[in-house]
Design a protein around this motif. Structure first.
Motif, PDB file in Angstrom:
ATOM      1  N   ASP A 125      62.129  45.785  66.993  1.00 21.20           N
ATOM      2  CA  ASP A 125      61.512  46.744  67.837  1.00 21.20           C
ATOM      3  C   ASP A 125      62.854  47.529  68.551  1.00 21.20           C
ATOM      4  N   ILE A 130      60.509  49.788  74.422  1.00 23.62           N
ATOM      5  CA  ILE A 130      59.584  48.676  74.865  1.00 23.62           C
ATOM      6  C   ILE A 130      59.670  48.938  76.439  1.00 23.62           C
ATOM      7  N   ARG A 133      57.414  51.737  77.200  1.00 23.47           N
ATOM      8  CA  ARG A 133      56.103  51.774  77.291  1.00 23.47           C
ATOM      9  C   ARG A 133      55.532  50.892  78.307  1.00 23.47           C
ATOM     10  N   GLY A 204      58.124  42.223  74.868  1.00 15.69           N
ATOM     11  CA  GLY A 204      56.981  43.179  74.522  1.00 15.69           C
ATOM     12  C   GLY A 204      55.816  43.155  75.009  1.00 15.69           C
ATOM     13  N   GLU A 205      55.744  42.779  76.449  1.00 11.42           N
ATOM     14  CA  GLU A 205      54.269  42.626  77.088  1.00 11.42           C
ATOM     15  C   GLU A 205      54.629  43.140  78.686  1.00 11.42           C
ATOM     16  N   VAL A 279      52.946  45.398  73.954  1.00 13.47           N
ATOM     17  CA  VAL A 279      53.376  46.902  73.732  1.00 13.47           C
ATOM     18  C   VAL A 279      54.751  46.717  72.731  1.00 13.47           C
ATOM     19  N   ASN A 280      54.846  45.871  71.800  1.00 14.82           N
ATOM     20  CA  ASN A 280      56.216  45.817  70.685  1.00 14.82           C
ATOM     21  C   ASN A 280      55.282  46.302  69.375  1.00 14.82           C
ATOM     22  N   ALA A 281      55.798  47.490  68.840  1.00 13.71           N
ATOM     23  CA  ALA A 281      55.149  48.097  67.815  1.00 13.71           C
ATOM     24  C   ALA A 281      55.620  47.389  66.494  1.00 13.71           C
ATOM     25  N   ASN A 294      53.127  39.654  71.857  1.00  9.08           N
ATOM     26  CA  ASN A 294      53.771  40.951  71.929  1.00  9.08           C
ATOM     27  C   ASN A 294      53.223  42.237  71.151  1.00  9.08           C
ATOM     28  N   MET A 296      51.160  45.229  69.750  1.00  7.17           N
ATOM     29  CA  MET A 296      50.904  46.451  70.239  1.00  7.17           C
ATOM     30  C   MET A 296      49.398  46.238  70.362  1.00  7.17           C
ATOM     31  N   GLY A 297      48.936  46.742  71.615  1.00  7.18           N
ATOM     32  CA  GLY A 297      47.424  46.849  71.721  1.00  7.18           C
ATOM     33  C   GLY A 297      46.588  45.461  72.086  1.00  7.18           C
ATOM     34  N   GLU A 346      54.004  56.195  75.012  1.00  6.85           N
ATOM     35  CA  GLU A 346      55.225  56.414  74.436  1.00  6.85           C
ATOM     36  C   GLU A 346      56.355  57.306  75.300  1.00  6.85           C
TER      37      GLU A 346
END
Length: 347
Positions: A125, A130, A133, A204-205, A279-281, A294, A296-297, A346
């Motif tokens: 990512d 990140i 976000r 990603g958190e 929050v890691n896509a 991590n 996303m969502g 974003e």
């Protein structure tokens, strides 16, 4: 497992290229249960950069956040960087906290990542995005004045806790931002105290440490749990005044009960020590915490230690459990619906 090193190494190399310089003393920690190719690639990368590299290999620790052997603990205080590549989590162990307090940063890539997992998924990512976000989750999902959170899920979660005065807002990354640099959390992410000095990869958190003793309800972990891995039957935690009073479910619930009894302490049952947003896509389900929390969502909730995320609890352990499709209400307003953000994150 193949002994051959194959594939794209640019992702696993990135944190070292950004931080390690010629002459640095680098101590790599790994255990015999880890993918040995990971430390070999890291060792070769650091040597290529001109560092003086030492590798410490030892038996797997009995639980996450247990210290390495005493000789390794001593060596951690004489290095310039400690690289954590163990199958158990070492970021929050006493030895690493002591090293960070002395200004020795950690690069943390532990938790059982294989070399292949450093070539796809969460590591790919956009790390700068990140950071963007995380800023907007703090601002738009919570807000500085956020007070009460409620989480529900399709598996029966109905769980409330206070975040009053616990929301910190990382700044937006500026033009000189390097997403692979060591983070001084007090200076770089507005999280004062606790001498946090590390780079976590993959990441990603957005971390929150809820008010201790404020949580009540049923928390059902349905995706992944520290130590246990991918869950085939959900684990139901009953929480009263911020403490787990019952652990129900199938085989994984039994494993968790036994694990806490064998390796935990009184504070290991404090919950939630952490309530954080993924929050890691690019993160995918791996069955290990280093990646899954991590996604996303997702939301993940911790037991035990939380001094590293702005709380006051110290425990022998810290364990996270992930909810894959949570619904989150902040002060009565729905902000995440079954894992989908309802507010912009974003930028």
């Amino acid at each position: 497992m193949s002994a051959f090193v194959t594939g794209n190494m640019k992702y696993i190399r990135a944190p070292f290229v950004a931080n390690i310089r010629a002459g640095h003393r680098v101590l790599i920690l790994s255990d015999f249960s880890s993918d040995q190719r990971v430390w070999q690639v890291v060792q070769a990368t650091c040597a290529e950069l001109g560092a003086e590299v030492t590798v410490a290999l030892f038996e797997r620790r009995p639980a996450d956040y247990y210290d390495p052997p005493s000789a390794v603990c001593e060596a951690m205080l004489k290095s310039d960087f400690n690289v954590l590549l163990c199958s158990t989590g070492m970021l929050h162990c006493h030895a690493n906290f002591t090293a960070m307090a002395q200004g020795i940063p950690a690069i943390c890539m532990d938790g059982g990542m294989t070399l292949e997992w450093f070539q796809s998924g969460a590591v790919t990512d956009d790390m700068k995005q990140i950071a963007v976000r995380k800023h907007y989750v703090a601002k738009n999902v919570f807000g500085a004045e956020a007070r009460e959170c409620r989480v529900t899920s399709r598996y029966g979660t109905d769980f409330s806790y206070s975040v009053a005065n616990r929301i910190t807002q990382p700044p937006l990354p500026g033009p000189t931002f390097d997403p692979y640099k060591i983070i001084n959390f007090a200076k770089d992410e507005n999280r004062p105290g606790n001498n946090l000095l590390y780079y976590l990869f993959p990441t990603g958190e957005f971390n929150v440490a809820p008010v201790e003793g404020s949580a009540n309800g049923k928390l059902v972990i349905d995706l992944t749990m520290h130590h246990i891995g991918r869950l085939f039957t959900p684990i139901e935690l009953t929480v009263k005044d911020g403490r787990v009073t019952d652990i129900d479910g199938g085989p994984e619930a039994r494993i968790l009960r036994d694990y806490l009894a064998d390796y935990g302490d009184d504070n290991a049952y404090m919950c939630p020590a952490e309530a954080s947003v993924g929050v890691n896509a690019r993160a995918v389900v791996r069955g290990i915490q280093r990646e899954d929390k991590n996604i996303m969502g997702t939301l993940h909730f911790g037991l035990g230690t939380n001094v590293d995320v702005g709380g006051s609890i110290k425990s022998k352990i810290h364990m996270d459990g992930v909810i894959l499709h949570p619904t989150l209400y902040v002060d009565g307003m729905m902000k995440i619906d079954n894992g989908k953000f309802l507010v912009p994150i974003e930028g």
